[in-house]
Design an enzyme around this catalytic site. Sequence first.
Site, PDB file in Angstrom:
ATOM      1  N   HIS A  82      98.480  27.623  68.068  1.00 54.65           N
ATOM      2  CA  HIS A  82      97.018  27.709  68.129  1.00 54.65           C
ATOM      3  C   HIS A  82      96.516  26.876  69.299  1.00 54.65           C
ATOM      4  O   HIS A  82      96.943  25.738  69.490  1.00 54.65           O
ATOM      5  CB  HIS A  82      96.413  27.161  66.822  1.00 54.65           C
ATOM      6  CG  HIS A  82      94.934  27.341  66.729  1.00 54.65           C
ATOM      7  ND1 HIS A  82      94.364  28.447  66.145  1.00 54.65           N
ATOM      8  CD2 HIS A  82      93.909  26.571  67.147  1.00 54.65           C
ATOM      9  CE1 HIS A  82      93.042  28.353  66.209  1.00 54.65           C
ATOM     10  NE2 HIS A  82      92.739  27.215  66.810  1.00 54.65           N
ATOM     11  N   ASP A 161      85.324  28.398  57.233  1.00 57.11           N
ATOM     12  CA  ASP A 161      85.370  28.177  58.683  1.00 57.11           C
ATOM     13  C   ASP A 161      84.622  29.281  59.424  1.00 57.11           C
ATOM     14  O   ASP A 161      83.938  29.009  60.415  1.00 57.11           O
ATOM     15  CB  ASP A 161      86.817  28.099  59.179  1.00 57.11           C
ATOM     16  CG  ASP A 161      86.853  27.821  60.681  1.00 57.11           C
ATOM     17  OD1 ASP A 161      86.378  26.737  61.077  1.00 57.11           O
ATOM     18  OD2 ASP A 161      87.294  28.683  61.447  1.00 57.11           O
ATOM     19  N   ARG A 168      78.089  26.205  63.833  1.00 55.86           N
ATOM     20  CA  ARG A 168      78.299  25.098  64.777  1.00 55.86           C
ATOM     21  C   ARG A 168      78.083  25.564  66.209  1.00 55.86           C
ATOM     22  O   ARG A 168      77.571  24.837  67.053  1.00 55.86           O
ATOM     23  CB  ARG A 168      79.719  24.530  64.622  1.00 55.86           C
ATOM     24  CG  ARG A 168      79.886  23.694  63.357  1.00 55.86           C
ATOM     25  CD  ARG A 168      81.346  23.411  63.080  1.00 55.86           C
ATOM     26  NE  ARG A 168      82.024  22.762  64.165  1.00 55.86           N
ATOM     27  CZ  ARG A 168      83.301  22.980  64.498  1.00 55.86           C
ATOM     28  NH1 ARG A 168      84.047  23.811  63.798  1.00 55.86           N
ATOM     29  NH2 ARG A 168      83.843  22.346  65.511  1.00 55.86           N
ATOM     30  N   SER A 183      88.681  22.616  61.033  1.00 55.60           N
ATOM     31  CA  SER A 183      88.575  24.050  61.325  1.00 55.60           C
ATOM     32  C   SER A 183      89.942  24.623  61.704  1.00 55.60           C
ATOM     33  O   SER A 183      90.395  25.628  61.147  1.00 55.60           O
ATOM     34  CB  SER A 183      87.564  24.236  62.472  1.00 55.60           C
ATOM     35  OG  SER A 183      87.715  25.468  63.095  1.00 55.60           O
ATOM     36  N   LYS A 187      92.760  26.824  58.964  1.00 56.32           N
ATOM     37  CA  LYS A 187      93.227  28.188  59.283  1.00 56.32           C
ATOM     38  C   LYS A 187      94.744  28.225  59.378  1.00 56.32           C
ATOM     39  O   LYS A 187      95.394  29.157  58.909  1.00 56.32           O
ATOM     40  CB  LYS A 187      92.620  28.656  60.613  1.00 56.32           C
ATOM     41  CG  LYS A 187      91.161  29.040  60.474  1.00 56.32           C
ATOM     42  CD  LYS A 187      90.586  29.535  61.775  1.00 56.32           C
ATOM     43  CE  LYS A 187      90.440  28.439  62.798  1.00 56.32           C
ATOM     44  NZ  LYS A 187      89.303  28.495  63.665  1.00 56.32           N
TER      45      LYS A 187
HETATM   46  N1  URA Z   1      88.953  26.129  67.667  1.00 52.42           N
HETATM   47  C1  URA Z   1      88.818  26.274  66.326  1.00 52.42           C
HETATM   48  O1  URA Z   1      89.507  27.054  65.680  1.00 52.42           O
HETATM   49  N2  URA Z   1      87.879  25.519  65.699  1.00 52.42           N
HETATM   50  C2  URA Z   1      87.096  24.650  66.343  1.00 52.42           C
HETATM   51  O2  URA Z   1      86.300  24.010  65.705  1.00 52.42           O
HETATM   52  C3  URA Z   1      87.244  24.524  67.750  1.00 52.42           C
HETATM   53  C4  URA Z   1      88.176  25.268  68.382  1.00 52.42           C
END
Ligand code: URA
Length: 435
Positions: A82, A161, A168, A183, A187
């Site tokens: 990620h 999220d 956000r 966040s 995930k």
């Molecule tokens: N990437 C994400 O998945 N979440 C965030 O809050 C910022 C970048």
Amino acid sequence: MRMVDLIVKKRCGEELTDEEIRYWIKGYVSGDIPDYQTSAMTMAILFKGMNKREVSTLTDAMEHSGDVLDLSAIKGIKVDKHSTGGVGDKTSLVLGPMVAACGAPMVKLSGRGLGHTGGTLDKLESIPGFRTGLAEDEFVKQVNEIGLAIAGQTKNLVPADKKMYALRDVTGTVESIPLIAASVMSKKLAAGTDGILLDVTVGKGAFMKNIDDARTLAKLMVEIGTRLKRNTIAVLSDMNEPLGMAVGNALEVKEAIASLKGHGPEDLMELCYTSGSLMLTQAKIAKDVNEGRKMLEETIRSGKAFEKFLLMVKAQGGDPSYIENPEKFPLAKHQIEVIAPKDGYVKSINALGIGLASMQLGGGRETMDDVIDMSAGIMLNKKVGDYVNKGEVLCVLHTNKDANVYEAIAKDVLNEFVVVDEFVSKQHVIKEIIR
Ligand code: URA
């Protein structure tokens, strides 16, 4: 319990209890707590922060706010990667096939781009026919058969999220270390892989503008993942200038194809080799990163990584002729050259400015409902540290927009390049590795 009391408590810099955090997330997802109260809470967190226990509880509450994936039917040690976001970041398209070609099952749930950052799903959808919406059983079957799938979420994964990130994004509360950590990790944990490789970008085009914040974020995420028994490693990578030469969906897919054929830009390949070799150790396929790197290099030399990408495109309904003949991707109507006004070394190329310009040329979304022009974007001709002669091309804008739009953007893009007389050395893309 009243949400307003929790907002005031956090606004005054106090700790929230586990019960209070769970009450907030549960109420927010069910709709009992409105967006405006969550906006106030995220702003309070942005200013006052959270301690490790609070972040860990927030991550857990978010992870379990919806479904979680069950990947137990996939054989082997599964790995995922990620990135916290960037400009020109097509790493997953190159790294995924490389790692899978070495035998590590690569399970990648990706997202869409918003604002100046691109999204892997949008990039893949520039391949005609490519399906990013795979059902869980299709996803599992594909990874078992070819070792690789890159898709969006179809299940109701981490709805907290989804809702909170969109909020956000429009309330100026993205750049909060505890909120980004929760966040990202909610995930990754819901996606259920054994190994997690985090690419924490740092610089002008990233959410983390300086190395200290990036390090704090990376350490926090590695700690959360490790505590929950996921092998978690973070790479801090440079995002002051765009990654590679291409910015924009189809342009980036073409660069990814060239990279898989052994013609990748240096910074992109270095990031893929570093991240990939760590992932191969996580999957227990390589005994150390040196062995991992050699294996990855071989997947490029032998064409196995390219073959893996082709297999994935076919499996997900994409037209393989575009991968075999990338010149089939349609070119935008206009290609506008941005010319160097003087001789010198390129000192900086502002990734944020280039990302925003690419978006305005049609390559990105300002709101989630905007339709992307897959052919739009920017091809860099020069990188930081390159010498440029007056009159040489710094970059080329690709767009279907009219001259009155692209002429203004071309002026802005020129200002994103700083050219100086003194020698400038190349940027190192890898800043640090945090285990
Ligand atoms: N990437 C994400 O998945 N979440 C965030 O809050 C910022 C970048």
